[in-house]
Each structure stands twice: as C-alpha cells, then as structure tokens.
Design a protein around this motif. Structure first.
Motif, PDB file in Angstrom:
ATOM      1  N   ASP A 208       0.841  -1.193   0.000  1.00  0.00           N
ATOM      2  CA  ASP A 208       0.000   0.000   0.000  1.00  0.00           C
ATOM      3  C   ASP A 208       0.880   1.248   0.000  1.00  0.00           C
ATOM      4  OD1 ASP A 208      -1.967  -1.871   0.249  1.00  0.00           O
ATOM      5  OD2 ASP A 208      -2.712  -1.176   2.177  1.00  0.00           O
ATOM      6  N   SER A 209       0.525   2.180  -0.849  1.00  0.00           N
ATOM      7  CA  SER A 209       1.317   3.405  -1.002  1.00  0.00           C
ATOM      8  C   SER A 209       0.367   4.568  -1.218  1.00  0.00           C
ATOM      9  CB  SER A 209       2.247   3.300  -2.215  1.00  0.00           C
ATOM     10  OG  SER A 209       3.128   2.202  -2.078  1.00  0.00           O
ATOM     11  N   THR A 210       0.867   5.758  -0.921  1.00  0.00           N
ATOM     12  CA  THR A 210       0.043   6.936  -1.177  1.00  0.00           C
ATOM     13  C   THR A 210       0.017   7.225  -2.673  1.00  0.00           C
ATOM     14  OG1 THR A 210       1.837   8.550  -1.005  1.00  0.00           O
ATOM     15  CG2 THR A 210       0.683   7.968   1.055  1.00  0.00           C
TER      16      THR A 210
ATOM     17  N   ASP B 139      -6.468   8.006   4.358  1.00  0.00           N
ATOM     18  CA  ASP B 139      -5.637   7.789   5.537  1.00  0.00           C
ATOM     19  C   ASP B 139      -6.427   8.270   6.756  1.00  0.00           C
ATOM     20  OD1 ASP B 139      -3.730   8.224   7.660  1.00  0.00           O
ATOM     21  OD2 ASP B 139      -2.152   8.079   6.156  1.00  0.00           O
TER      22      ASP B 139
ATOM     23  N   SER C  23      -4.636  12.538   2.486  1.00  0.00           N
ATOM     24  CA  SER C  23      -3.789  11.511   1.889  1.00  0.00           C
ATOM     25  C   SER C  23      -4.630  10.301   1.486  1.00  0.00           C
ATOM     26  CB  SER C  23      -2.716  11.091   2.904  1.00  0.00           C
ATOM     27  OG  SER C  23      -1.893  10.114   2.355  1.00  0.00           O
TER      28      SER C  23
ATOM     29  N   GLN D 105      -4.499   6.403   0.194  1.00  0.00           N
ATOM     30  CA  GLN D 105      -3.710   5.174   0.079  1.00  0.00           C
ATOM     31  C   GLN D 105      -4.255   4.349  -1.077  1.00  0.00           C
ATOM     32  OE1 GLN D 105      -1.134   3.662   2.065  1.00  0.00           O
ATOM     33  NE2 GLN D 105      -0.867   5.698   2.924  1.00  0.00           N
TER      34      GLN D 105
ATOM     35  N   THR E 100      -4.244   0.566  -2.783  1.00  0.00           N
ATOM     36  CA  THR E 100      -3.991  -0.821  -2.425  1.00  0.00           C
ATOM     37  C   THR E 100      -4.481  -1.733  -3.545  1.00  0.00           C
ATOM     38  OG1 THR E 100      -4.298  -2.477  -0.690  1.00  0.00           O
ATOM     39  CG2 THR E 100      -6.192  -1.089  -1.185  1.00  0.00           C
TER      40      THR E 100
END
Length: 173
Positions: free
Chosen positions: A57-59, A92, A98, A100, A102
């Motif tokens: 998982d990343s922004t 987030d 923000s 995320q 996924t």
C-alpha cells in the motif's frame, strides 16, 4: 507481410541507434496490445500494479513519484484501475487529505501473473534463443541503458567524440 519486413535491405543498412528505436517502439506496441487483450490494462496501469505489488500500500503521491508522473496525471490511471477492480483507494485515517492505494485480489492476481511472465524471460526472436548471442545482446543493452541514464549522451554528439585512429591505408571509415 509486415510493413518493415518488405524492407530488409533498409533495415540492414540502418544505423544501430535507429534499429534500437524502431525495435523498442514495436515491442512497446506489442506489449500494450497484449496487456489490453489479456489483462484489460494499459502499460501505465500495469506499472501501477507492479509498484503496488512490490511496495505494498502506497500513497497516491508515492506511486506518482515511482511512475515519474505528476499526481494529477496518475489520477486518471487510478480511476480506470479502480473502476475495473484492480485497485482500491482508502483515505488515511490520520490525514484525510492523503489517499492510500492498495491492490485488490484481482489486481494482485494480475500482477503476479505478469511478474511470472516477465521473469520467465522467453526469447523474443531466434537470435536471442541462442544463449551466447543472448548474453552479447544483454551486455550491449545493459551498457546502453547505463550509459544513457548516466547522462553520457555525449556519444550522440560527434563534436564531443575523440577522433578515430587512422586505419591502415589512411582512411577512417
């Protein structure tokens, strides 16, 4: 008959850099058609899946940086991936600004299939099916990529090259 196959002499006489450019373009087109036909993905969408498969998982911003695009450019790509069930967006909990990204189960399955295909590294032609020739091609392409990415593009500018040593008979070409 393929358009370029009608011009074998032209291809044999073309400068190596031009052949690399043509080959890269054709390979990219072929790969794009494969991704669309078999996975419902664009090349940009595949890159997002690969990044999320590798990094987790990343922004949105982090993925944009890894894709070398602006976050606004990534938005359309992620919209399509989300619509098609490959990724999910999550706010987030600590910073609602923000987002995320996924992988969904479908996205992870396609990423794993593509990674397996990429790592199987099948020969692309009869030439690279020969292990000795394959290693020469690999060495050449690795050096080309390294040289070009290190900013040593001065080799493309003849005025920065040192003159060739004269050949026997006084000719240099």
């Amino acid at each position: 008959m393929e358009p370029l196959a009608r011009f074998p002499d032209v291809l044999r006489q073309a400068p190596l850099g031009r052949l690399i450019g043509i080959a890269g373009h054709l390979l990219e087109q072929h790969w794009g058609r494969y991704l669309a036909d078999h996975h419902g993905l664009s090349a940009a969408g595949m890159r997002v899946l690969m990044i999320l498969a590798r990094a987790g998982d990343s922004t949105h911003r982090e993925v944009a940086e890894h894709c070398y695009v602006r976050p606004a450019t990534l938005t359309g790509i992620v919209d399509t991936l989300e619509r098609d069930g490959f990724v999910a967006r999550r706010r987030d909990a600590t910073d609602r600004r923000s987002v995320q990204l996924t992988l969904t189960d479908k996205g992870r399955e396609h990423a794993e299939t593509l990674l397996a295909l990429i790592h199987s590294d099948p020969p692309l032609t009869s030439v690279d099916a020969d292990p000795a020739k394959r290693e020469v091609i690999r060495e050449f392409l690795t050096e080309l990529i390294t040289t070009m990415s290190d900013g040593e593009g001065s080799r493309l500018n003849p005025s920065t090259q040192e003159p060739e040593e004269p050949r026997p008979g006084g000719r240099t070409c």
